[in-house]
Design an enzyme around this catalytic site. Structure first.
Site, short mmCIF file in Angstrom:
data_model
loop_
_atom_site.label_atom_id
_atom_site.label_comp_id
_atom_site.label_asym_id
_atom_site.label_seq_id
_atom_site.Cartn_x
_atom_site.Cartn_y
_atom_site.Cartn_z
N SER A 144 35.91 57.74 65.45
CA SER A 144 36.53 58.14 64.18
C SER A 144 37.99 57.72 64.26
O SER A 144 38.53 57.54 65.37
CB SER A 144 36.43 59.66 64.05
N TYR A 157 37.11 68.87 66.87
CA TYR A 157 36.37 67.63 66.56
C TYR A 157 37.15 66.41 67.03
O TYR A 157 36.61 65.50 67.67
CB TYR A 157 36.10 67.57 65.06
N1 NAP Z 1 31.60 60.68 57.33
C1 NAP Z 1 32.84 60.62 57.81
O1 NAP Z 1 33.81 60.82 57.07
C2 NAP Z 1 33.07 60.26 59.25
C3 NAP Z 1 34.37 59.89 59.62
C4 NAP Z 1 34.62 59.57 60.95
C5 NAP Z 1 33.58 59.56 61.87
N2 NAP Z 1 32.32 59.92 61.48
C6 NAP Z 1 31.27 59.93 62.51
O2 NAP Z 1 30.17 59.19 62.04
C7 NAP Z 1 28.98 59.67 62.69
C8 NAP Z 1 27.90 59.88 61.64
O3 NAP Z 1 28.32 60.91 60.75
P1 NAP Z 1 27.91 60.93 59.21
O4 NAP Z 1 29.14 60.79 58.43
O5 NAP Z 1 26.79 60.01 58.95
O6 NAP Z 1 27.44 62.46 59.08
P2 NAP Z 1 26.03 63.08 58.61
O7 NAP Z 1 25.64 62.55 57.29
O8 NAP Z 1 26.21 64.55 58.76
O9 NAP Z 1 25.01 62.55 59.71
C9 NAP Z 1 25.10 62.95 61.04
C10 NAP Z 1 23.83 62.59 61.75
O10 NAP Z 1 23.96 63.02 63.13
C11 NAP Z 1 22.79 63.76 63.44
N3 NAP Z 1 22.96 64.69 64.53
C12 NAP Z 1 23.81 65.74 64.65
N4 NAP Z 1 23.60 66.39 65.80
C13 NAP Z 1 22.59 65.73 66.43
C14 NAP Z 1 21.92 65.90 67.67
N5 NAP Z 1 22.22 66.90 68.50
N6 NAP Z 1 20.95 65.01 68.01
C15 NAP Z 1 20.62 64.00 67.18
N7 NAP Z 1 21.19 63.80 66.00
C16 NAP Z 1 22.17 64.66 65.63
C17 NAP Z 1 22.44 64.46 62.14
O11 NAP Z 1 21.12 64.96 62.20
P3 NAP Z 1 20.78 66.46 61.70
O12 NAP Z 1 20.66 66.34 60.20
O13 NAP Z 1 19.52 66.79 62.40
O14 NAP Z 1 21.94 67.34 62.10
C18 NAP Z 1 22.62 63.31 61.17
O15 NAP Z 1 21.51 62.44 61.20
C19 NAP Z 1 29.39 60.93 63.44
O16 NAP Z 1 29.56 60.63 64.81
C20 NAP Z 1 30.71 61.31 62.81
O17 NAP Z 1 31.53 62.03 63.70
C21 NAP Z 1 32.04 60.26 60.19
#
Ligand code: NAP
Length: 310
Positions: A144, A157
């Site tokens: 991130s 986080y």
């Molecule tokens: N969106 C943003 O603004 C943003 C910004 C910077 C970085 N990121 C990073 O991008 C990545 C993806 O996030 P996203 O934005 O796509 O969020 P998201 O829509 O909430 O998706 C997160 C994914 O991670 C899965 N997950 C969480 N805990 C898990 C576990 N213990 N084992 C396996 N899967 C798990 C969730 O599954 P469940 O539904 O089962 O929980 C979901 O599929 C993350 O690492 C996040 O920190 C996101």
């Protein structure tokens, strides 16, 4: 790398991981999309089946915080690749909880580290041996811009993502002699379930007697507004594709341009006190906005002898 790669993605049931899985299938690759929800994996399979002239998508049940689940995923990925193993591991699973550092419970701090850091390292340990045996492989860690800077309410986080950055920098050098390349993708704000989850997971902290009650309320509004303006996951899927498949991947991919590269550069270049001021104003982390009387009540409570606190 060969045209058709086998790419395992963690957290592919939603958001960035899900979008990336479909994007890479459209580009002709064999994607092992993994996640915890059986229903979400099944919906993903159905959607991928509708992609004409694409690659292939298989799904794996995988909770990155469970050693047994990771071991089963290794066995299953071996089966799905006829013993060849995966070419690329995309460590994407992750989440955050929006809580001030002095308020967060050990359990909530640990749970973020369990998934974002320990889960990522456990996946690397599980899949590196087969990559090392083949003399080639690629690891893409989704960090991130919060892996480079820290925001109020995101100390826990951001600490996990700073850890991901440090681990990735070390791994990049340690794994190179074995033909394994490591790249990091640093998203800015992206419209997924992420922001909503940061709010939902912090629900128990939003009590009227919290010293941060007013700032919590402001954060909830900001999170919603950020989602209205943030781009969708396409820009990150493209960055992950480059990190996973370029012949010579960059060390880091920051996206999107304004909410990622420009923002990160600005925060790194401007004086820290100025950035503190801007964040404090945005979140209402000032004596005035938190409510001077509420701060005094909390100060008195904290100073009162233990037995006399109500
Ligand atoms: N969106 C943003 O603004 C943003 C910004 C910077 C970085 N990121 C990073 O991008 C990545 C993806 O996030 P996203 O934005 O796509 O969020 P998201 O829509 O909430 O998706 C997160 C994914 O991670 C899965 N997950 C969480 N805990 C898990 C576990 N213990 N084992 C396996 N899967 C798990 C969730 O599954 P469940 O539904 O089962 O929980 C979901 O599929 C993350 O690492 C996040 O920190 C996101």
């Amino acid at each position: 790398m060969a045209t058709r790669e086998t790419i395992l993605i963690t957290g592919a049931t939603a958001g960035i991981g899900r979008y990336t899985a479909l994007h890479l299938v459209r580009a002709g690759h064999h994607v092992l999309a993994s996640g915890r929800s059986v229903d979400a994996l099944s919906a993903l399979r159905t959607e991928a089946a509708g992609i004409a002239n694409g690659g292939k998508l298989d799904t794996l049940r995988l909770d990155v915080t469970s050693a047994a689940s990771i071991a089963a995923a290794v066995t299953e990925s071996d089966r799905l690749t006829a013993g060849r193993g995966i070419d690329v591991l995309v460590n994407n699973a992750g989440f955050g909880i929006a809580v001030p550092v002095a308020e967060i419970s050990d359990a909530d701090l640990r749970s973020q580290f369990d998934t974002n850091v320990f889960g990522l390292v456990a996946m690397v340990r599980a899949f590196v041996p087969q990559m090392r045996a083949r003399g080639r492989g690629r690891i893409v860690n989704v960090s991130s811009i919060g892996g480079k800077i820290a925001l109020p309410f995101f100390g826990g986080y951001n600490a996990t993502k700073h850890a991901v950055e440090a681990l990735s920098d070390a791994m990049r050098v340690e794994l190179k002699p074995f033909g394994i390349q490591v790249a990091v993708v640093e998203p800015g704000a992206i419209r997924t379930n992420f922001a909503t989850r940061t709010v939902d997971e912090a629900k128990s902290y939003r009590t009227s007697d919290s010293p941060y009650a007013a700032a919590h309320a402001t954060y909830v509004k900001l999170a919603k507004r950020a989602d209205d303006f943030a781009p969708g996951p396409k820009v990150i899927a493209r960055a992950i594709e480059k990190a996973a498949l370029s012949r010579r991947p960059r060390v880091r991919y920051v996206a999107p341009f304004f909410g990622g590269r420009v923002l990160l550069r600005l925060v790194q270049l401007l004086p820290a006190r100025l950035i503190d001021f801007a964040f404090a104003q945005a979140l209402g982390l000032t004596r005035k906005k938190l409510g001077a009387s509420s701060l005094e009540v909390h100060a008195q409570k904290a100073l009162a002898p233990a037995g006399s606190r109500s």
